[in-house]
Motif scaffolding. Sequence first.
Motif: not given
Length: 123
Positions: A87-101
Amino acid sequence: MLTEADILLALRDCYDPEIPCNIVDLGLIHSINLKPDSEAPGTGIPGVSQKHLIEITLTPTNPTEAAEAQLTAQIDNRLAGLETVSQTTVTILHNPPWTPQNITPAGRRILGLDGNPTLVQIR
């Protein structure tokens, strides 16, 4: 025995919906947690591979519902193809936001951002 390196290798087949690069080299993955699944069929039977529960935390490049659903579906489908994943569980975070760095050196090469003086360099 399943390792984090095995999971990262498999996740290199999952691509961001907007940027033509895999989610590992874009630096979207924050954490991977593997736990043996003691409830999986065949647990404890000699010759049957140990199954694992996988928890992945990531930040999308585009925090829209459609992009997040696509990323989650790709990850679930790709890891379901591994014999030792139950089984796989994916958690999406919005903070900190993704940056090109967050892009890895390999990702920068894939995107053509390294070694090309005509492109804006992301630092």
